[in-house]
Every structure is written in C-alpha cells, then in structure tokens.
Design a protein around this motif. Structure first.
Motif, mmCIF file in Angstrom:
data_model
loop_
_atom_site.group_PDB
_atom_site.id
_atom_site.type_symbol
_atom_site.label_atom_id
_atom_site.label_comp_id
_atom_site.label_asym_id
_atom_site.label_seq_id
_atom_site.Cartn_x
_atom_site.Cartn_y
_atom_site.Cartn_z
ATOM 1 N N ASP A 129 0.816 -1.215 0.000
ATOM 2 C CA ASP A 129 0.000 0.000 0.000
ATOM 3 C C ASP A 129 0.847 1.262 0.000
ATOM 4 O O ASP A 129 0.609 2.199 -0.783
ATOM 5 C CB ASP A 129 -0.934 -0.004 1.209
ATOM 6 N N GLU B 160 3.074 1.596 -3.269
ATOM 7 C CA GLU B 160 2.372 1.965 -4.507
ATOM 8 C C GLU B 160 1.522 3.233 -4.366
ATOM 9 O O GLU B 160 0.792 3.575 -5.292
ATOM 10 C CB GLU B 160 1.488 0.798 -4.955
ATOM 11 N N LYS B 161 1.617 3.910 -3.224
ATOM 12 C CA LYS B 161 0.819 5.120 -3.016
ATOM 13 C C LYS B 161 1.370 6.255 -3.881
ATOM 14 O O LYS B 161 2.463 6.784 -3.642
ATOM 15 C CB LYS B 161 0.856 5.529 -1.541
ATOM 16 N N GLU B 162 0.615 6.654 -4.905
ATOM 17 C CA GLU B 162 1.102 7.638 -5.870
ATOM 18 C C GLU B 162 1.156 9.048 -5.299
ATOM 19 O O GLU B 162 1.920 9.885 -5.782
ATOM 20 C CB GLU B 162 0.220 7.610 -7.123
ATOM 21 N N SER B 163 0.340 9.336 -4.281
ATOM 22 C CA SER B 163 0.296 10.694 -3.743
ATOM 23 C C SER B 163 1.477 10.994 -2.819
ATOM 24 O O SER B 163 1.624 12.121 -2.357
ATOM 25 C CB SER B 163 -1.012 10.924 -2.980
ATOM 26 N N SER C 104 5.660 10.908 -2.409
ATOM 27 C CA SER C 104 6.907 10.823 -3.170
ATOM 28 C C SER C 104 7.681 9.569 -2.784
ATOM 29 O O SER C 104 7.753 9.213 -1.600
ATOM 30 C CB SER C 104 7.769 12.057 -2.904
ATOM 31 N N PRO C 105 8.291 8.878 -3.760
ATOM 32 C CA PRO C 105 9.097 7.681 -3.440
ATOM 33 C C PRO C 105 10.215 7.969 -2.445
ATOM 34 O O PRO C 105 10.622 7.081 -1.706
ATOM 35 C CB PRO C 105 9.652 7.258 -4.807
ATOM 36 N N LYS D 24 8.979 7.445 1.399
ATOM 37 C CA LYS D 24 8.293 6.219 1.817
ATOM 38 C C LYS D 24 9.123 5.347 2.750
ATOM 39 O O LYS D 24 8.703 4.248 3.113
ATOM 40 C CB LYS D 24 7.877 5.429 0.581
#
Length: 786
Positions: free
Chosen positions: A113, A116-119, A121-122, A125
């Motif tokens: 979750d 892969e959360k697009e909102s 920033s990588p 995370k």
C-alpha cells in the motif's frame, strides 16, 4: 482464534501478495555481517542485514535465515519488529514495502500500500519504525504515520501531522497515558495527540509538545523517554523535558524491551531499568574492530547488531566478553566478479566503473565458498592488492587461482593463501607511464594448455600470456589498432580463448578485438557498417559451434564465422531475430548486457544491467527462462556477473544486492561414458516424479548423468520394447516439442512416460547409451516401483 485464521486466509487471497518459496531449485548466499536492526520475541532474536533476516534461538542456539529464496523482496531493509501476540515478524523497507512473516507457516505477505501510493513521493516512503499497541501498528515514515491493523491485516488511517497538514519525517512513535507521541526531525519537534480523538487525520488535532529534533521516543512502564539530537536523553514528565544524561555521541538506537531500556552508541550499549538505573554495559574492543548499530535484551544477555561482525552476544566474561552470532555467508552482497568450478565458488568485490575507472580504490577482501562454508579472506591477508576483480582458476591445479587487480597487478593464491603479487617488478606486467604506477589488470582466462591469458589497460602490449609451469611471460602489441594506448582505449573487460591461436577481447572504445597470437594479426568490429550497435562491448562468449556471442551496452550480436575473421576483408556480425506475436523482433534490442555464459548444452545465460537474466536456447530463438526480482529470488535486476559450475550445472548470479544460484541441470559432457549413472535408482512410489511435464525442473524426473557430447539413448523395458528415445542436440529440454525424454549437455531427463504419453508400469528399464562419435556403448538399469 478460528475466525482470525479464516480472515487471514481471505486476506492473503485478496489484494495482498503471498511470496513464493523458491528453495527447491535456488540457493541464496547473503551477507549478514552488517546488521541494520534487531528485535526479539518468542525466545528468539531476529536480526536484519541489508536485505535478509536471520533468527537465533536463545536456548537451542539454532540459526535460521530468511532471504529472497524464501520469498523476501531483496530490497534494502530499514527496520523490523516481532509481534508475540500475533506471532509474526514485520519487515520495513526503505522503499515503503512491508513484508509480514508468519511463524505458523513461514508464509510471507507483501504489503504494498505505501510502496504503490502515488500521492506520496518515493523519497518519503522510508519505513523508520514500527510501534505495536493493542493490535495496531503505528508506522513511522518520512511522510508521517500510517496505521496497520494486525487483526484485519489491512491499513487504517494515515496522519500527516506537519504544519498545515504537511508531510514530515517521523522517526518513532510511543503510546503513553492514552496519547500518541511522535518524535520528529527537521525542527518539527515532539508532537502529541489523544487516542480518544476520532479525527487524528486532522493535523490541527495534534499539538507540539516542544520544538527541536528528536531521533527516538520510547515508553517503559510508567515512564516516557525521549532522545534529542543534542545527545541528551530526557524523561518526559507532564510534557516537560527532564534531562537524564548527555552521551558522548548521539545514540544510534533506543529500544524499550522486556521492562528495560537499551541505548546503543557506536562504541557502547547501556541497559537501564524503568527508573533509569544502569544494569549492564557493553563496549567495543580493538579485537573486534567494529561499530554497534542496534541492540536488544533477552534472558540476561544483550544482543548487539554491528556494522561488520554480525550480532554480538554478551557473555559476562571479562576475557571473552562476546559470542559472535553470524550465519554462513560472504563478506559482502555486492560481488563484482565470481568464478565457479569443481564445487568451489570465488567472489571478489574490487570493482571499476563502466568506463574502467578504478577510483576510488577498493581495499576489500575476497570470499570462497566450499562445502557449504564460506572463507572470507580479509584485505590485509591479500598482499595489499586493491580492486581485486577477475578470477582465473588453473585447470591443471584447481587450488591455484589468479585474481586480477585493477590497480596492483595479478595476485596468485594457493590453497586460499595469497603467495605472490605480480607487478612491474617481478613479471611481464607493465605500468602505463613512470608517473602512473597503476597496473590496470582485468580480463583473464586459462587456455587448454594451462597458459594464462590476461589483459592490461593503458599499455602498448595489453595482451599478456603467462605459463605457471615455466614462469614465462610474453606480451603482444596492439599498436597496429590502437596508436595512442593511453587515450584511445579505456579498458578491456573480457577475454575468450578461441581456436587456431585466436583471442577475443571486449573493449570500451574499440568493440570486439580479435588477435591471432600465432600470426600476430589483429582486427576489430566496432562500427555500424559491421552491424555493431556500439563500440562499447561488455561481454563475450564462444559456444561449441565456434560462434562468438557479443554483448554490448546497446544489444546483442553474434559473429557466426570466427574461423575466417582475420582473413575476411569485411567481417560483419548479426543480430538474432525472433518472432514476437508474429512480428520479427531483434533479441535484446538496446539492452545493456553485462555478461554472457554458455552451459554444457550450449544454452546461453545473459545478464543485463537492469532487466535480470535471460536463458536462451542454443540459437537464441527460444527463451527458456527470464528471471527478474519479481518472478525469482534475484535480489536485484542488475546483474554483475554469471558463472556456471559445469560439473553440477548450477548457475551463479552476482547482483548488486546479493548472490544466488539456480540448478539448471545442464552439466558439461564427459569424455567417455565410464562415469554414466542413473538417479534416483530405484524410483520408489514416494518419489513422485513420474508423469510430470516440465523437464526443466531438475528436481523431478529420472536423470542419467555422465553422458558424452553426442549420444543416442534408447529406453526399453526388460522384454526389449522401446519406451522412449532421445539424441543429443535433437531432443533438448528447451524445445517447444515437449519431449518426454531430453538430453541437456551431460545429463538426460526422462519424465517416466512412453511414446503414447502414458506413465510406465513398475519394472526394470534399460538405458541403451551409444556415443555417436566414438561408438562407445553402455547399458544402465533402473527399477521403477509404482
């Protein structure tokens, strides 16, 4: 309890993925020297290295490892925690991935979750900390706090608690007096909210207890301890900081466990009770030469994670204060070159860049794997040879190994002991210029006569031969092709010894270089007119048909006519064209190829920079396997090197994040049929191998090993009725014809079916083996019991 189990099964089958166990065909060889985090539970400690975990039973002393072979992702681990209430291990990654390992069945649940959360920033995370309370796990990240419900195995709310609801770094959380506290970085202080508040997703419901930077916060009984960035550990009393101690350096880990507070510094560990009375200490010593990274406490012992020695267990003995807990493994995960043979694997870690730049120089050791044990030889035992890279094993004396140094020459090893470092003073090796004392030695390979051929960059005579039996060196000039050897060529990465005096060399600026040492003639392939996609050649391999497979930074090429290469006025190479959905397509078009190896069946193993490993049929027309980190235990899609143990058929892959191997079954053919044998024999009912369809799964089937290069095998029953038949180079495992019996190099595999596709009955079956070249024959028997 039954309800929870049923729900878990439903959850595993829904939106989350259960990782696959690959232990039947794969093996992993991961380093556990550097420990990232440590936790404990159910009489075990769990220690996370870079991308693997091991457990240690404090009573039985049993060690078990958990790697990509068991289903871990292979990513960089940032934190772990064990839940005794739910009997599971949670693993957090720098990428945001979370994996849950269940004690009951060892299954691994991938929770994607956050990943892969697009909102989000990588870069934000990163999982910093897990804090379990009443079945909920408060996950501290670089964006805020996420809640995970262990009863439901699903996410709840996420709290963005920065000013204006912004995303801020949360290092740790703690539950105290029915409130949640968050230790924040970047001046965001210590923040707090009531657990009774149903609207904690509203940042305005969070208050700032105090400003500053706080790496850690822990609840211990009726106390709340907070670490500030200024090295001060406080007790928080009525939301006021009460300083307790100032450490000489900033603690790297603060952990509350078993009614104790464990504070870890780089060189010390302190154990306190709830009232902050010091109970135990531990300190590094010169004999260990390591730094502490984390610690936990169980059964009166402190277990300390280190950056280079695995886990240390305190003993209470002044003369020998620590017991080292360390699973078998190489010293590092980032092997640069590997070489397998005769059941032994060598690994080096001294790299150079794609453009053959050795800076910064690497003072690293080497690793040797033999009989399931690792010998990690430190740098100070290797005659100060830096940037150790390519490995060449003497075929006439396997205990003698030559390792290239891309700075200092060639290191000779005998019985895993460094004996001689060859340089410009004691060998035929050369330095580029008097003021450039580096010997940039890379590619090396023995020929069938036991002569070592090796390449040196930045010198006029880069190709050298060395005969260990006579101690004679000879150099070969490339001046006809490379006029300015300092600036016109960056380096040579691969060398292949061909037939008729030919040596094939991969170059960074000059493509493929063919040099005939019998005639001193030289020629190369490098431009578009010769169908080369680029002049940067990265890998070479010569198959049994004397065809040269060429890997470049922009794709794959094959030189079919190697015999007449020197005399051909206009040699060209060819791409491999395959049909993909009926459309002609270039095989591995534009791929950066890092290595090519060819097994005993002439199948091609091709490693890439970012797309994993490809396994092709001898002509490249069929993809047998394409291994990536998504569908296999490869910890990374970046392949550094490949090596094949021709005796066992095991293929080793060095990646940027670890070393793994695959049992392909494609062994090297023997010279005679003298050693041919069948296994298993007898084939018992409990060995359920009859009737399976995938001959590439070498854990199944009736195998006949020790075959020569070109054989025909007939299988008959005891009355002489023909049951199955196969021939080398015709009935291949990789064929789309789905043969019941196939031969792969020195090994044949039969699925126990006859020509009609039916499983054979119990009885004795004969393998009638005929060598089609030498006319040697052999008859073997196998008993099948159904």
């Amino acid at each position: 309890m039954l309800k929870r189990i049923v729900f878990i099964l439903l959850a595993l089958m829904s939106f989350k993925g259960v990782s696959q166990d690959f232990s039947t065909l794969w093996e992993g060889y991961f380093s556990f020297f550097e420990i990232k985090d440590i936790t404990q539970g159910n009489d075990k400690i769990f220690a996370a290295s870079e991308n693997a975990v091991f457990s240690y039973d404090v009573f039985s002393n049993e060690i078990e490892t958990l790697t990509t072979i068991n289903g871990l992702s292979g990513g960089n681990i940032s934190t772990i925690t064990y839940s005794e209430d739910f009997e599971l291990l949670m693993i957090g990654y720098e990428s945001g991935l979370i994996e849950i390992v269940f004690d009951s069945n060892s299954e691994i649940l991938s929770v994607v979750d956050i990943l892969e959360k697009e909102s989000i920033s990588p870069t934000l995370k990163h999982i910093n900390h897990f804090n379990e309370d009443n079945g909920l796990v408060y996950i501290s990240t670089d964006y805020g706090i996420s809640i995970y419900d262990l009863n439901q195995l699903q996410f709840g709310d996420t709290y963005f608690i920065g000013n204006g609801g912004s995303q801020i770094v949360i290092n740790q959380t703690a539950i105290f007096n029915n409130a949640i506290y968050a230790a924040c970085s970047s001046g965001n202080g210590l923040r707090k909210a009531s657990l009774d508040n149903p609207n904690l997703i509203d940042y305005q419901q969070w208050s700032t207890v105090t400003v500053g930077n706080f790496p850690a916060i822990q609840t211990l009984g009726s106390k709340l301890y907070v670490l500030q960035l200024n090295n001060v550990l406080h007790e928080l009393i009525n939301d006021n900081l009460n300083p307790l101690i100032t450490y000489p350096t900033l603690p790297v880990d603060v952990n509350a466990v078993n009614s104790h507070l464990v504070v870890t510094l780089i060189e010390d560990v302190f154990l306190y009770d709830e009232n902050f009375n010091q109970l135990q200490t531990a300190a590094t010593n010169p004999d260990l030469d390591t730094s502490f990274t984390c610690a936990t406490f169980i059964e009166d012992h402190i277990y300390i994670g280190t950056n280079s020695t695995g886990v240390l267990k305190t003993t209470g003995n002044d003369s020998d204060p620590f017991e080292i807990i360390l699973p078998e493994g190489p010293s590092r995960n980032d092997a640069f070159k590997i070489q397998a043979g005769n059941g032994v694997l060598w690994a080096t870690y001294g790299d150079y860049t794609v453009s053959f730049n050795p800076s910064p120089s690497r003072s690293r050791g080497i690793s040797v794997y033999r009989e399931e044990a690792w010998n990690n030889i430190p740098f100070d035992s290797l005659l100060n040879a830096r940037n150790l890279c390519d490995i060449a094993i003497n075929p006439f004396n396997p205990s003698q190994v030559y390792i290239s140094s891309f700075v200092d020459g060639i290191l000779e090893m005998n019985d895993e002991q460094a004996t001689i470092l060859y340089d410009e003073n004691n060998s035929g090796l050369e330095i580029p210029l008097p003021n450039v004392p580096q010997i940039r030695q890379a590619a090396s390979q023995f020929d069938s006569n036991g002569v070592l051929w090796t390449m040196t960059s930045k010198v006029e005579r880069p190709l050298k031969s060395y005969d260990p039996s006579t101690d004679q060196w000879q150099g070969y000039s490339f001046s006809e092709l490379i006029s300015d050897y300092i600036f016109d060529e960056s380096g040579f990465g691969d060398i292949v010894v061909g037939t008729g005096g030919m040596k094939w060399i991969s170059a960074y600026n000059n493509g493929v270089i063919g040099y005939n040492t019998d005639t001193n003639q030289i020629k190369n392939l490098f431009n578009e007119e010769q169908n080369m996609p680029t002049a940067q050649v990265t890998a070479l391999a010569l198959d049994s048909r004397n065809q040269l497979w060429i890997g470049t930074s922009s794709g794959l090429r094959v030189l079919f006519n190697t015999t007449n290469f020197i005399d051909n006025p206009a040699p060209t190479v060819n791409e491999i064209v395959i049909l993909e959905n009926g459309i002609p397509t270039e095989l591995l078009s534009s791929q950066f190829i890092t290595d090519i190896k060819i097994d005993g069946s002439d199948n091609k193993w091709i490693g890439t920079l970012d797309s994993g490993v490809f396994y092709f049929s001898p002509d490249g027309q069929e993809t047998i396997f394409h291994f990536t980190s998504d569908n296999s235990p490869l910890p990374s899609n970046s392949i550094s090197d490949i090596s094949i143990d021709s005796e066992s058929g095991r293929v080793y892959f060095a990646t940027s994040r670890g070393l793994v191997s695959f049992s392909s079954g494609g062994t090297k053919p023997k010279e005679t049929l003298e050693e041919a044998y069948i296994y298993p024999n007898p084939v018992r009912p409990e060995y359920n191998i009859l009737g399976f369809d995938d001959l590439n799964d070498i854990n199944n089937g009736v195998k006949v090993s020790g075959l020569t290069e070109n054989v025909n095998i007939k299988i008959t029953d005891i009355e002489g009725n023909l049951v199955a038949e196969a021939q080398s180079r015709v009935n291949q495992r990789s064929s789309s014809a789905n043969y019941n019996f196939a031969i792969d190099g020195g090994t044949g595999v039969w699925n126990g079916k006859n020509f009609r596709g039916n499983v054979v009955a119990s009885g004795v079956y004969l393998f009638l083996i005929s060598d089609l070249d030498s006319f040697e024959t052999k008859v073997l028997k196998v008993l099948i019991v159904r």
